[in-house]
Design a protein around this motif. Structure first.
Motif, PDB file in Angstrom:
ATOM      1  N   UNK A   1      69.372 -30.229  36.483  1.00  0.00           N
ATOM      2  CA  UNK A   1      68.109 -30.642  35.868  1.00  0.00           C
ATOM      3  C   UNK A   1      68.067 -30.217  34.411  1.00  0.00           C
ATOM      4  N   UNK A   2      67.659 -31.158  33.561  1.00  0.00           N
ATOM      5  CA  UNK A   2      67.539 -30.843  32.132  1.00  0.00           C
ATOM      6  C   UNK A   2      66.368 -29.917  31.880  1.00  0.00           C
ATOM      7  N   UNK A   3      65.339 -29.999  32.706  1.00  0.00           N
ATOM      8  CA  UNK A   3      64.172 -29.141  32.547  1.00  0.00           C
ATOM      9  C   UNK A   3      63.542 -28.859  33.888  1.00  0.00           C
ATOM     10  N   UNK A   4      62.767 -27.770  33.955  1.00  0.00           N
ATOM     11  CA  UNK A   4      62.144 -27.356  35.207  1.00  0.00           C
ATOM     12  C   UNK A   4      60.657 -27.096  34.978  1.00  0.00           C
ATOM     13  N   UNK A   5      59.832 -27.718  35.799  1.00  0.00           N
ATOM     14  CA  UNK A   5      58.393 -27.438  35.811  1.00  0.00           C
ATOM     15  C   UNK A   5      58.144 -26.445  36.933  1.00  0.00           C
TER      16      UNK A   5
ATOM     17  N   UNK B   1      58.896 -25.076  31.817  1.00  0.00           N
ATOM     18  CA  UNK B   1      57.472 -25.239  31.548  1.00  0.00           C
ATOM     19  C   UNK B   1      56.684 -24.737  32.756  1.00  0.00           C
ATOM     20  N   UNK B   2      55.706 -23.890  32.513  1.00  0.00           N
ATOM     21  CA  UNK B   2      54.840 -23.407  33.582  1.00  0.00           C
ATOM     22  C   UNK B   2      53.702 -24.406  33.777  1.00  0.00           C
ATOM     23  N   UNK B   3      53.216 -24.487  35.012  1.00  0.00           N
ATOM     24  CA  UNK B   3      52.140 -25.433  35.297  1.00  0.00           C
ATOM     25  C   UNK B   3      51.124 -24.793  36.237  1.00  0.00           C
ATOM     26  N   UNK B   4      49.857 -24.833  35.825  1.00  0.00           N
ATOM     27  CA  UNK B   4      48.738 -24.343  36.633  1.00  0.00           C
ATOM     28  C   UNK B   4      48.882 -22.876  37.025  1.00  0.00           C
TER      29      UNK B   4
END
Length: 341
Positions: free
Chosen positions: A116-120, A142-145
């Motif tokens: 994966x190029x990026x991880x949420x 990236x963090x989410x919630x």
């Protein structure tokens, strides 16, 4: 194996055009997209994702790491995030950690920057330092919630104003003249949902409610735990006329407990939740709740992750999406004139 060049020849376009159709179809004329897709179907072409990642220097996949896929909120979020990723030419890999930090850690080390190029990363038990180390290795994280996210965090975060959400619920119950109120505070892999409670309690105080008028119980954020916590709270404090739950699952559990105890919702007891999952609309009585803009949060999280991948986003930022919204349904009503107990 059919190659991209063969598809290009069949469709009478360049290999670059075929690549654009697969990754950014919105940038290609519809007639060309249709011709290329027809050639792909005729030849049975399947893109070599590994080769593509090597050629482009990054994977065409984004990962979404969540704590427990059995929570109905997450499938709704995944659907919105997958649509946004697909629209931008990426696949979405969903990683369920089952509330286990060891699984979360293994996922991060094995997929971040490779598959994966990026991880949420949604709420997990991992410390920010661990996530920062992964990001320093070249992966976009990236963090989410994250309920307790602050602007000083070293990683970007897409979140919502949790305190404002709690305040909306408090204002609603106060306007309905409830004065003896209970709160069920959930706790999951992201920790206690205390910011929601703080917003709720502060809003009640601002409206003249005495501090002792609010009774608080903690619970795991599930229907079953909400049921048990609400039942215990109502047995200990039978005079309560309203309950606020920091998520919809506990609120639904509270409605089940009230029914089993002979308390009619909302005639005897008003109940308000938070999030607005689909089940909140389907349950009877339908649940009054504070809606999170789930689809918008998901889309912004995907967009920010890709900005990180492309190096166009700031390394440290806190993004609050649009404000939560009160949705009044059937589970709340005016406080009964005669109180129990």
């Amino acid at each position: 194996m059919v190659t991209l060049a063969e598809v290009a020849r069949r469709a009478e376009v360049t290999a670059a055009t075929v690549s654009n159709v697969l990754r950014n179809p919105q940038k290609v004329k519809p007639a060309t997209v249709e011709r290329v897709m027809a050639a792909i179907r005729e030849l049975g072409y399947r893109p070599n994702l590994t080769a593509r990642a090597l050629a482009q220097g990054r994977a065409s996949t984004l990962a979404l790491m969540l704590s427990n896929v059995t929570n109905p909120f997450y499938p709704e979020f995944v659907l919105a995030a997958e649509r946004e990723a697909r629209k931008r030419g990426y696949f979405l890999l969903v990683c369920n950690t089952d509330d286990d930090p060891a699984i979360a850690r293994a996922y991060l080390h094995q997929i971040a920057g490779t598959l994966a190029a990026g991880v949420i990363v949604m709420n997990t038990d991992l410390a920010e330092q661990e996530l920062t180390e992964i990001a320093q290795g070249g992966a976009a994280v990236v963090l989410c919630l994250w309920e307790h996210a602050q602007a000083s965090r070293t990683l970007p975060c897409v979140t919502v104003d949790f305190a404002a959400a709690g305040a909306l619920a408090a204002a609603h119950l106060s306007e309905l003249r409830h004065r003896k109120i209970g709160a069920l505070v959930g706790e999951g892999s992201g920790g206690p949902q205390s910011v929601r409670l703080r917003g709720f309690a502060e809003a009640l105080a601002a409206r003249g409610h005495a501090e002792k008028s609010l009774t608080v119980a903690t619970s795991h954020d599930s229907i079953e735990s909400g049921y048990e916590a609400a039942k215990a709270l109502l047995l200990a404090k039978p005079a309560l006329t309203a309950l606020f739950a920091t998520n919809d699952l506990m609120a639904i559990g509270a409605m089940q407990a009230a029914a089993d105890m002979g308390r009619q919702v909302p005639h005897d007891l008003s109940i308000v939740g938070l999030t607005d999952i689909q089940l909140a609309r389907q349950f009877r009585p339908a649940l009054t709740t504070v809606r999170f803009p789930t689809a918008h949060i998901a889309a912004r999280s995907v967009a920010l992750t890709l900005e990180m991948v492309e190096g166009t986003a700031p390394a440290q930022a806190l993004y609050q999406v649009r404000a939560p919204e009160l949705v009044v349904r059937e589970s709340t009503g005016p406080a009964p004139s005669r109180r129990r107990g």
